[in-house]
Motif scaffolding. Structure first.
Motif, PDB file in Angstrom:
ATOM      1  N   GLN A  91      -7.138   9.623  -0.611  1.00 35.79           N
ATOM      2  CA  GLN A  91      -5.722   9.667  -0.221  1.00 35.79           C
ATOM      3  C   GLN A  91      -5.064   8.313  -0.469  1.00 35.79           C
ATOM      4  N   ALA A  92      -5.802   7.241  -0.169  1.00 43.16           N
ATOM      5  CA  ALA A  92      -5.276   5.889  -0.414  1.00 43.16           C
ATOM      6  C   ALA A  92      -5.018   5.698  -1.908  1.00 43.16           C
ATOM      7  N   ARG A  93      -5.982   6.118  -2.733  1.00 40.38           N
ATOM      8  CA  ARG A  93      -5.824   5.980  -4.192  1.00 40.38           C
ATOM      9  C   ARG A  93      -4.583   6.714  -4.680  1.00 40.38           C
ATOM     10  N   LYS A  94      -4.378   7.939  -4.207  1.00 39.64           N
ATOM     11  CA  LYS A  94      -3.212   8.724  -4.630  1.00 39.64           C
ATOM     12  C   LYS A  94      -1.905   8.023  -4.251  1.00 39.64           C
ATOM     13  N   SER A  95      -1.874   7.455  -3.058  1.00 43.30           N
ATOM     14  CA  SER A  95      -0.658   6.766  -2.613  1.00 43.30           C
ATOM     15  C   SER A  95      -0.366   5.551  -3.477  1.00 43.30           C
ATOM     16  N   TYR A  96      -1.409   4.765  -3.782  1.00 37.47           N
ATOM     17  CA  TYR A  96      -1.217   3.592  -4.639  1.00 37.47           C
ATOM     18  C   TYR A  96      -0.773   4.008  -6.037  1.00 37.47           C
ATOM     19  N   GLU A  97      -1.398   5.061  -6.560  1.00 39.39           N
ATOM     20  CA  GLU A  97      -1.037   5.525  -7.904  1.00 39.39           C
ATOM     21  C   GLU A  97       0.413   6.001  -7.958  1.00 39.39           C
ATOM     22  N   GLN A  98       0.863   6.676  -6.896  1.00 35.71           N
ATOM     23  CA  GLN A  98       2.264   7.124  -6.846  1.00 35.71           C
ATOM     24  C   GLN A  98       3.204   5.923  -6.828  1.00 35.71           C
ATOM     25  N   ALA A  99       2.824   4.892  -6.064  1.00 36.20           N
ATOM     26  CA  ALA A  99       3.654   3.679  -6.000  1.00 36.20           C
ATOM     27  C   ALA A  99       3.747   3.022  -7.377  1.00 36.20           C
ATOM     28  N   ILE A 100       2.618   2.967  -8.084  1.00 30.53           N
ATOM     29  CA  ILE A 100       2.592   2.334  -9.410  1.00 30.53           C
ATOM     30  C   ILE A 100       3.367   3.159 -10.428  1.00 30.53           C
ATOM     31  N   LYS A 101       3.309   4.477 -10.289  1.00 35.85           N
ATOM     32  CA  LYS A 101       4.053   5.340 -11.209  1.00 35.85           C
ATOM     33  C   LYS A 101       5.557   5.081 -11.099  1.00 35.85           C
ATOM     34  N   ILE A 102       6.016   4.853  -9.872  1.00 39.02           N
ATOM     35  CA  ILE A 102       7.437   4.573  -9.649  1.00 39.02           C
ATOM     36  C   ILE A 102       7.783   3.143 -10.057  1.00 39.02           C
ATOM     37  N   LYS A 103       6.846   2.216  -9.762  1.00 45.95           N
ATOM     38  CA  LYS A 103       7.090   0.808 -10.066  1.00 45.95           C
ATOM     39  C   LYS A 103       5.851   0.231 -10.769  1.00 45.95           C
ATOM     40  N   PRO A 104       5.783   0.328 -12.089  1.00 47.64           N
ATOM     41  CA  PRO A 104       4.569  -0.072 -12.823  1.00 47.64           C
ATOM     42  C   PRO A 104       4.160  -1.533 -12.637  1.00 47.64           C
ATOM     43  N   ASP A 105       5.105  -2.405 -12.291  1.00 49.27           N
ATOM     44  CA  ASP A 105       4.767  -3.825 -12.116  1.00 49.27           C
ATOM     45  C   ASP A 105       4.576  -4.192 -10.647  1.00 49.27           C
ATOM     46  N   TYR A 106       4.201  -3.220  -9.837  1.00 44.38           N
ATOM     47  CA  TYR A 106       4.018  -3.453  -8.398  1.00 44.38           C
ATOM     48  C   TYR A 106       2.655  -4.115  -8.187  1.00 44.38           C
ATOM     49  N   VAL A 107       2.666  -5.423  -8.128  1.00 42.56           N
ATOM     50  CA  VAL A 107       1.427  -6.214  -8.077  1.00 42.56           C
ATOM     51  C   VAL A 107       0.554  -5.822  -6.891  1.00 42.56           C
ATOM     52  N   GLU A 108       1.153  -5.688  -5.726  1.00 41.19           N
ATOM     53  CA  GLU A 108       0.376  -5.383  -4.521  1.00 41.19           C
ATOM     54  C   GLU A 108      -0.351  -4.042  -4.644  1.00 41.19           C
ATOM     55  N   ALA A 109       0.353  -3.029  -5.161  1.00 43.49           N
ATOM     56  CA  ALA A 109      -0.278  -1.713  -5.303  1.00 43.49           C
ATOM     57  C   ALA A 109      -1.387  -1.735  -6.350  1.00 43.49           C
ATOM     58  N   LEU A 110      -1.191  -2.491  -7.431  1.00 49.29           N
ATOM     59  CA  LEU A 110      -2.238  -2.635  -8.447  1.00 49.29           C
ATOM     60  C   LEU A 110      -3.490  -3.267  -7.843  1.00 49.29           C
ATOM     61  N   ASN A 111      -3.294  -4.313  -7.065  1.00 45.20           N
ATOM     62  CA  ASN A 111      -4.409  -4.969  -6.385  1.00 45.20           C
ATOM     63  C   ASN A 111      -5.097  -4.005  -5.425  1.00 45.20           C
ATOM     64  N   ASN A 112      -4.297  -3.292  -4.639  1.00 45.45           N
ATOM     65  CA  ASN A 112      -4.861  -2.396  -3.632  1.00 45.45           C
ATOM     66  C   ASN A 112      -5.639  -1.249  -4.258  1.00 45.45           C
ATOM     67  N   LEU A 113      -5.186  -0.794  -5.421  1.00 45.86           N
ATOM     68  CA  LEU A 113      -5.947   0.238  -6.125  1.00 45.86           C
ATOM     69  C   LEU A 113      -7.313  -0.309  -6.537  1.00 45.86           C
ATOM     70  N   GLY A 114      -7.344  -1.581  -6.910  1.00 47.64           N
ATOM     71  CA  GLY A 114      -8.627  -2.219  -7.210  1.00 47.64           C
ATOM     72  C   GLY A 114      -9.551  -2.216  -6.009  1.00 47.64           C
ATOM     73  N   THR A 115      -9.001  -2.459  -4.820  1.00 45.99           N
ATOM     74  CA  THR A 115      -9.852  -2.485  -3.618  1.00 45.99           C
ATOM     75  C   THR A 115     -10.415  -1.105  -3.296  1.00 45.99           C
ATOM     76  N   VAL A 116      -9.669  -0.050  -3.665  1.00 45.84           N
ATOM     77  CA  VAL A 116     -10.194   1.306  -3.469  1.00 45.84           C
ATOM     78  C   VAL A 116     -11.445   1.509  -4.319  1.00 45.84           C
ATOM     79  N   TYR A 117     -11.373   1.111  -5.589  1.00 46.04           N
ATOM     80  CA  TYR A 117     -12.526   1.292  -6.466  1.00 46.04           C
ATOM     81  C   TYR A 117     -13.697   0.410  -6.035  1.00 46.04           C
TER      82      TYR A 117
END
Length: 259
Positions: A91-117
């Motif tokens: 669920q966390a991954r999906k939320s981060y991916e949705q945030a990045i889809k809306i804002k591709p340069d969203y640094v925080e969400a990109l980082n947080n997606l890394g922490t999920v993996y």
């Protein structure tokens, strides 16, 4: 007699003015110049959700963030963090991916997606996302957290030289990045490693290299207490300024804990 009559005349006039004034006129702050309290503005879903996050009420935070716009990348990122704390990683991954889809340069969400993996035991994919975040992250304190996360992912893959470089960059951007704990904010930091003793030994070397001897000794002690032992520990060039101190010599005589 005249003075008394004049006083009575003034009193009568004053009473007449009061009688003719509207009710509560003397208590009205707008008439007397006294500022009146303004009605409190209702808190936004983001602010109310942040309060729940601070209280570690993550399910309530998720519900509250969902009251806001479904196309707000900030709310989606914060929702992902709340799911992350509940260890609902998909669920966390999906939320981060949705945030990045809306804002591709969203640094925080990109980082947080890394922490999920990373949490899903895939440090290689975590490294990919951390590097994507760093390509667009400004060189400021917040990118220190990403470099720290990158170093931890390299460490998990036993790429110790790369991990050391990433950690050194993180310390250069924020000298206290490893000492700060607590608040989730909008960017997650990953500190969990399996080789805790070795991890603390590398931190000890980094702090010694930077002249922060007290922290170097502190982390060296932690490394030994967690079972780490290196016969050439005393010969490491980073510890050159410490090797003649009594505390360092004492640490070298300690037997590592058997884990």
């Amino acid at each position: 007699m005249f003075g008394r009559t004049f006083a009575l005349f003034l009193a009568a006039g004053f009473c007449s003015a009061i009688a003719q004034s509207p009710p509560n006129a003397m208590l009205d702050g707008t008439k007397t110049g006294v500022p009146q309290p303004q009605p409190a503005k209702p808190l936004s879903p983001e602010m109310r959700g942040d309060i729940f996050m601070a209280r570690k009420m993550y399910r309530e935070a998720i519900e509250t963030f969902h009251e806001g716009s479904p196309k707000d990348p900030v709310l989606l990122n914060k929702t992902g963090i709340a799911y992350h704390q509940l260890m609902q990683l998909d669920q966390a991954r999906k939320s981060y991916e949705q945030a990045i889809k809306i804002k591709p340069d969203y640094v925080e969400a990109l980082n947080n997606l890394g922490t999920v993996y990373y949490a899903k035991k895939s440090p290689r994919r975590a490294i990919t996302w951390y590097n994507r975040a760093l390509k667009i992250a400004p060189e400021e304190t917040r990118s220190a957290s990403i470099y720290m996360n990158l170093g931890t992912a390299y460490f998990a893959r036993k790429r110790y030289e790369d991990a050391t470089k990433a950690y050194q960059t993180a310390l250069g951007l924020d000298p206290d990045v490893f000492e700060r704990h607590g608040n989730f904010g909008v960017m997650l930091e990953e500190r969990s490693v399996e080789e805790r003793g070795k991890f603390h030994f590398y931190l000890a070397k980094l702090y010694a290299k930077g002249g922060r001897n007290e922290l170097a000794l502190q982390y060296l002690r932690k490394a030994l207490e967690e079972g780490f032992r290196d016969k050439k520990m005393g010969e490491e060039p980073e510890f050159a300024a410490l090797k003649d101190t009594d505390e360092f010599k004492k640490l070298l005589t300690l037997e590592p804990r058997v884990l």
